[in-house]
Design an enzyme around this catalytic site. Structure first.
Site, short mmCIF file in Angstrom:
data_model
loop_
_atom_site.label_atom_id
_atom_site.label_comp_id
_atom_site.label_asym_id
_atom_site.label_seq_id
_atom_site.Cartn_x
_atom_site.Cartn_y
_atom_site.Cartn_z
N SER A 168 44.84 45.62 37.90
CA SER A 168 43.64 44.59 37.92
C SER A 168 43.42 44.08 39.28
CB SER A 168 44.22 43.28 37.05
OG SER A 168 45.35 42.62 37.95
N ASP A 169 42.01 43.47 39.28
CA ASP A 169 41.55 42.77 40.52
C ASP A 169 42.67 41.53 40.38
OD1 ASP A 169 40.39 41.62 42.54
OD2 ASP A 169 38.01 42.02 41.85
N SER A 170 42.58 40.61 41.49
CA SER A 170 43.42 39.48 41.45
C SER A 170 43.48 38.44 40.46
CB SER A 170 43.67 39.02 42.82
OG SER A 170 44.18 39.90 43.90
#
Length: 509
Positions: free
Chosen positions: A43-45
């Protein structure tokens, strides 16, 4: 993914057609089945947290874990899995096999890198990286070289390169801040946790010029004009570093902040020789400044060595050869486009491919302190539909300085091979940067796989269609060469984008 064999893919923050991308199993299915992806998905952060905290797609953290893992997000770059995975399992919201699959995908890549093979790890370059490599001299030099190459000269009415030893006034809100040159998404820079171990633009201008140098960082237009009055040269810095130019920031305007606009307008009105330096993440529209600024240097956010690259470029130690990687629209553009409409052709169109207006500066534009000419003896090109062709041109440095030039190869819409979706006015199919000594010429070959001229129809089928095409070869400005191209052989279907949004809807172009 298919051509380069990528092993890691990141899902994004946003939703597409009502589904968070990190919680979209159909997108993952396309990635793994149609594109043959065998690596891990991260995932992105905190994208998994966004599924319930921001998008409100589900109501709890446990449900967000379920959505992410069910949809194939192997790694949570955040705290959602850490906080809610166990409780999701305990409550029966999540099947344990999904977590096991994610773990398998994540660790498989690490095994492939040799990180768990004792004998293999001795030979693995990935297992032998030490902390001494971080910030090493070789890496610092590479960062500096990249900053130098990234300087984009947009305008020069003879002000640049500037003579050293002059009285210089450096004016702007970001001129004495190294932090503003980095964006806001970076790790530790200096041992003390600050940014002062690398110089600012003001400090580097003073060092390279070696003449009397003053600085003004305020936003009072009259005071800025007064600071410029005694100077022989003014370095003006326009910046959006604190105005939506970083990670996680949204803007409803691409214009320069009003207070900075007032400062720069007042200084330019003094008539002093000046160079306008643009420090920005996300383009700044400089409608009211383009004509009045004698010289304009676009540097984006050039990193810890950016100030040195800027100063070296202003005073001629570095010859700029960068090109615009984006289109600089007029500030009114944001009022002409519906940003909830993802169509590339709605309104005035988007990107260099479909924009129908006249931009302030177009994609690929960039000047130099020397001059170049582009020539070719190639009168036509044949490209097999399942192969590739090579564009051959000669770049001549007709000026008095060594310099870099970039050759761009575009496919135009001058073709009889049409699909039932809008054709781009032009589409980049290849490019190459080349260094050429003053008075010399360089032969440049740009390889173009036939797949680069493939078109996508309204059903999501991407194919290479045999027929007549046209390549346009440019330097981003000036010379334009046109080469007739014949794609030969049988039609090649590269892939079909399956409708994953629940209904047979035409692909949105």
């Amino acid at each position: 993914v298919k051509e380069a064999g990528a092993k890691g893919v990141m899902c994004s923050y946003n939703m597409v057609n009502g589904k968070p991308t990190c919680g979209n199993a159909e997108l993952t299915k396309i990635l793994r089945e149609d594109f043959g992806f065998t690596g891990y998905i991260t995932s992105d952060s905190d994208s998994c947290a966004d599924i319930w905290r921001s998008h409100h797609y589900v109501k709890t953290g446990e449900e967000a874990v379920r959505e992410c893992l069910t949809s194939g997000t192997d790694i949570d770059s955040g705290s959602t899995y850490g906080q809610y995975l166990k409780s999701a399992l305990d409550k029966g919201i999540l099947n344990k096999t999904l977590a096991a699959t994610a773990l398998h995908n994540s660790y498989r890549t690490r095994f492939q890198l040799g990180l768990f093979d004792f004998e293999g790890s001795k030979k693995s370059k990935y297992a032998s990286i030490t902390k001494e490599v971080v910030g090493s001299a070789a890496h610092q030099q590479k960062s500096l070289d990249m900053a130098r190459q990234a300087m984009v000269l947009l305008k020069n009415d003879g002000v640049l390169p500037a003579k050293k030893g002059q009285k210089v006034a450096v004016i702007g809100t970001s001129v004495n801040s190294t932090e503003d040159l980095l964006g806001n998404y970076n790790g530790p820079i200096c041992p003390n946790g600050k940014y002062d171990c690398f110089p600012t633009i003001f400090q580097q201008v003073a060092a390279v010029s070696a003449g009397p140098t003053t600085v003004y960082t305020g936003t009072d237009a009259a005071a800025a004009a007064a600071a410029a009055a005694p100077a022989d040269l003014v370095v003006l810095v326009a910046s959006n570093a604190k105005d939506g130019g970083g990670e996680g920031h949204d803007r409803d305007s691409i214009a320069l902040a009003a207070d900075q606009q007032a400062v720069i307008t007042a200084v330019l009105a003094t008539g002093k020789p000046a160079v306008l330096v643009l420090v920005n993440g996300g383009v700044i529209a400089i409608d009211g400044l383009k004509d009045s600024a004698p010289a304009i240097l676009e540097v984006f956010m050039p990193g810890v060595h950016g100030a040195q690259a800027v100063a070296e470029t202003i005073f001629g130690e570095n010859n700029p050869g960068g090109k615009m990687p984006v289109t600089m629209y007029h500030s009114s553009y944001v009022n002409e486009v519906d940003f909830l409409d993802m169509s590339m052709v709605a309104g005035p169109g988007r990107s260099y491919k479909f924009y129908q207006g006249q931009p302030l500066y177009e994609f690929g534009y960039g000047l130099s302190y020397t001059t170049f000419a582009l020539q070719t003896t190639q009168t036509s090109l044949s490209v097999p539909a399942d192969g590739k062709g090579t564009v051959q041109v000669t770049v001549s440095n007709t000026g008095g300085r060594d310099g870099d030039e970039v050759v761009f190869v575009y496919m135009t819409n001058s073709t009889g091979s049409k699909v039932d979706t809008p054709m781009p006015a032009r589409m980049l199919v290849g490019y190459q940067r080349v260094a050429v000594q003053a008075g010399a010429s360089a032969a440049v070959e740009v390889e173009v796989p036939a797949a680069r001229v493939a078109l996508v129809d309204s059903k999501g089928v991407k194919r290479v269609v045999p027929g007549a095409y046209e390549f346009m070869v440019t330097r981003g400005h000036g010379d334009v060469l046109k080469i007739p191209v014949q794609v030969t052989g049988k039609e090649q279907v590269l892939f079909t984008l399956k409708p994953w949004w629940g209904q047979e809807t035409e692909v949105l172009i």
